[in-house]
Design an enzyme around this catalytic site. Structure first.
Site, PDB file in Angstrom:
ATOM      1  N   HIS A 129      -2.752   0.042  -1.097  1.00 36.69           N
ATOM      2  CA  HIS A 129      -1.555  -0.794  -0.978  1.00 36.69           C
ATOM      3  C   HIS A 129      -0.301   0.061  -0.764  1.00 36.69           C
ATOM      4  CE1 HIS A 129      -0.186  -5.115  -2.078  1.00 36.69           C
ATOM      5  NE2 HIS A 129       0.691  -4.556  -1.269  1.00 36.69           N
TER       6      HIS A 129
ATOM      7  N   GLU B 175      -7.330  -6.649  -6.316  1.00 36.58           N
ATOM      8  CA  GLU B 175      -6.694  -5.363  -6.626  1.00 36.58           C
ATOM      9  C   GLU B 175      -6.529  -5.181  -8.135  1.00 36.58           C
ATOM     10  OE1 GLU B 175      -3.076  -4.580  -4.543  1.00 36.58           O
ATOM     11  OE2 GLU B 175      -3.945  -5.020  -2.591  1.00 36.58           O
TER      12      GLU B 175
ATOM     13  N   ARG C 125      -2.326  -9.511   2.609  1.00 40.95           N
ATOM     14  CA  ARG C 125      -2.797  -9.730   1.246  1.00 40.95           C
ATOM     15  C   ARG C 125      -4.322  -9.728   1.271  1.00 40.95           C
ATOM     16  NH1 ARG C 125       1.458  -8.355  -0.277  1.00 40.95           N
ATOM     17  NH2 ARG C 125       2.940  -9.420  -1.656  1.00 40.95           N
TER      18      ARG C 125
END
Length: 319
Positions: A285, A267, A238
């Protein structure tokens, strides 16, 4: 018949599985669902199948109503879900562990190779149309054989990444809340150390720990300074586990040699200084982004939701 809400686009096979037994309202927009639309749609839902782009908090749970039984996240991470709020309301929260292990480990190892061998720089050079010529010192990178991989978080994905690194001739150290099973540790040749030692001895540090208050900015300026100036940092876990501003400074100033990031602190925004640096690989991602993996994730989320609605134990409960 119970009513389920799917908050974003997932493979049709999973939606069909849900619709075989229940009424399903699935968001099919190409963009993420807006907050107001989401709060409107979940009203009266018995199940919510959520994506990591949606915040499942007390406001949403209250908007859904007291009949809501399950929140099934289509992800292994669940930092988008207020799990205590679910528990307080008697709502089961679930995730999708296991099915994305190999795909995410592939991306982690891919980032290791891209960063250490400067593949992104080479590809950008070719596409830019600049003149180039082979030479003994042209785009020299770093080999992996005989180097040390430091794995932060030795769960399934961390183990799968270590297994790949071993195939490249790397030694493995790891930091984790619990000791590896001795048989797995022996297979990987992995030695458990604390984070400080891991940062000091590793040539590549790969992050695979869950995100939460304890791991927010786990890697900041102090930790980056502890790494070798020839070392690389890879993150497929993350984004907020790394202080991106500190990382940008460390990469710019040669504190570490390079980095590979699949996830970002805010993000989809990326720290602007990272965009100007050649020694960092940036991908959007993609850890679980294979047809097979995303389908398996959606199907497991559907199984979780269906189990709870039937009064059974779900395959992958969080709370």
């Amino acid at each position: 018949m119970s009513r389920g809400v799917v908050t974003g686009r997932i493979p049709e096979t999973a939606i069909e599985k849900l619709r075989a037994e229940h009424d399903v309202d699935a968001w099919m927009g190409s963009e993420s669902i807006g907050r107001e639309e989401l709060l409107h749609r979940v009203a009266g839902a018995d199940a919510v199948v959520s994506l990591l782009t949606e915040r499942i908090d007390a406001e949403l749970l209250d908007a859904a109503g007291p009949q809501l039984k399950v929140v099934a996240n289509v992800a292994v991470g669940y930092d988008n879900i207020d799990v205590p709020a679910c528990t307080e309301r008697g709502i089961v929260a679930t995730n999708t562990p296991g099915v994305l292990t190999e795909a995410t480990a592939d991306i982690a190892m891919g980032l290791v190779l891209m960063a250490t061998r400067r593949l992104g720089e080479g590809e950008r050079l070719i596409r830019s149309g600049q003149a180039w010529k082979w030479g003994m010192f042209f785009l020299l990178g770093s080999s992996l054989q005989g180097k040390t991989l430091g794995v932060v978080g030795m769960g399934g994905i961390g183990q799968a990444t270590a297994r790949r690194a071993k195939a490249f001739g790397m030694d493995v150290v790891y930091q984790s809340r619990s000791e590896l099973d001795p048989a797995i540790a022996a297979e990987l040749g992995a030695r458990r150390v604390d984070l400080d030692e891991l940062l000091t001895v590793s040539d590549v540090v790969s992050l695979h720990c869950p995100y939460g208050p304890a791991t927010h900015h786990l890697i900041g300026a102090e930790q980056l300074a502890a790494m070798k100036n020839s070392a690389y940092l890879v993150n497929t876990a993350r984004g907020p586990i790394i202080d991106e501003a500190a990382l940008a400074s460390a990469l710019r100033d040669g504190v570490i040699a390079g980095a590979g990031l699949d996830v970002f602190e805010r993000e989809p925004r990326v720290h602007p200084e990272l965009l100007d640096l050649e020694n960092v690989v940036l991908v959007p991602h993609l850890g679980s982004a294979t047809v097979e993996t995303r389908t398996a994730m959606a199907m497991l989320a559907a199984d979780n939701a269906l189990a709870v609605l039937s009064g059974d134990q779900p395959p992958a409960p969080i709370n």
